[in-house]
Design a protein around this motif. Sequence first.
Motif, PDB file in Angstrom:
ATOM      1  N   THR A 224       0.836  -1.213   0.000  1.00 59.77           N
ATOM      2  CA  THR A 224       0.000   0.000   0.000  1.00 59.77           C
ATOM      3  C   THR A 224       0.865   1.256   0.000  1.00 59.77           C
ATOM      4  O   THR A 224       0.482   2.279  -0.573  1.00 59.77           O
TER       5      THR A 224
ATOM      6  N   ILE B 257      -6.874   3.417  -1.043  1.00 56.26           N
ATOM      7  CA  ILE B 257      -5.674   2.782  -0.480  1.00 56.26           C
ATOM      8  C   ILE B 257      -5.435   3.266   0.953  1.00 56.26           C
ATOM      9  O   ILE B 257      -5.068   2.482   1.843  1.00 56.26           O
TER      10      ILE B 257
ATOM     11  N   GLN C   7      -5.314   0.894   4.153  1.00 59.25           N
ATOM     12  CA  GLN C   7      -4.166   0.828   5.052  1.00 59.25           C
ATOM     13  C   GLN C   7      -4.590   1.037   6.500  1.00 59.25           C
ATOM     14  O   GLN C   7      -4.031   0.418   7.413  1.00 59.25           O
TER      15      GLN C   7
END
Length: 445
Positions: free
Chosen positions: A254, A419, A423
């Motif tokens: 990520t 993303i 995360q």
Amino acid sequence: MQIPGGPDGRRMLAVAFVDKAGSGLWGATAALYFTYVAGLSTAEIGLLLGVSGAVGIAGPPLGGLLADRIPLRPLLAAVQVLRAVASLALLAGTDLWVLLGIAAVGSLGDRASAVLTKLYATRIAGPDRSHYQAVNRTMSNVGWAVGGLVAAAALTTGTTAVYRWLLTGDALSFVAVALLTLRCGEPPSASRRVARGGPSASTGSGTGSGTGSASGTGGAAGAGAQELPAGAEARPARTTNPWRDRRYLAYTVTEIFLFLDDSVFKMGLALWAVTATTVPHGLVPLLLVLNNVLVVCFQVPFARFGTTPEKARGTLPALAAAFLAGGAALAASATDSRWLAATALTLAAIAFTVAEMLHATVSWELSVALAPPTAQGAYLGVHGLAQAAQRSAGPLAVTGAIAAGPLGWLAFGAGLSVICLAQRRLTRDDDETALSVPRITVSEH
């Protein structure tokens, strides 16, 4: 302003300034040197930079692995000497394949140096590492700006001798950095202490949770000795080998995407401005200056968003919003109105700069907090692959967004936002994450 890490912390800030000043001399002139001094074609320069960059990807994991086994200070100094030798060696030849081999060695040293410097800062700053990283980034930006200004002034003469002197200046900066590093103390290392089978005590090295109780005021001794917690040795696969830690590997993947702000500023913003908007080309360098000024002014205040793993995770939604705003602003800049386009590009530069500063703070904290102290070097070496991979894949992602037009930038910003949220979930603090690994603090005494 008090600098975490004491005298060693201040010396490492000087290292950051000198290192980036030298890089500013060379970074602004590398392509010109290979063109006008070495006589390479554009295709040959692309091959040289591409292959050497690919070789450099091995630098972070290799440097991190070595740092868990041998003293960090002489290792870091040796890597700086390697960089200096590689830079000076470029002066000796014009053959593509010779230059490629030299550049590859230099790239390996550059990438290894980055992770080793981060590891040193982590060990001496302890729980204050987020604040220290912010000061370090500020000094790095100032150094880069100084080097770039010197290079710009020198290039007004237009002689090939100037390019050689700038490259020599870059090499000498690495020599100065090596000497400064040798003046620093050896920071405490949990990995080397545990490897020797000795007792453990606290000295302010980084901790698994980022909330260690040590003072973090230097690489010497500390107080508050603490034995290894029961069962700390019972998780070797998860706590000592990052290549078997699927959570950390997924986190690193990520990170590749969240480092894309680098490619936006290095090429995306400029290419989009000159090919898809009506703004004058002179605005582009001003946007890059704006980015540099904002980082110098606000990176330290932004450090408060990453003082603990919990705060770092809590900052990820704000980071998602900054990426989304940046992508939307770039999309909006594709208008016939010059003033609206200039305003949108300025807002995009601000949004991506905010994203850069937030991510730097979050990334520093989580990459360390997710790494067990007994394998910090190996883990941070793996994390260093994210930046290395982004430098290779980032230009493709950015040019893809440009080719797709305004919708491409909207998708770019929205994708990075997703993303960020992924995360946040990935690094949640539960019984399956490295964030819950008991703190292990060490002493070299």
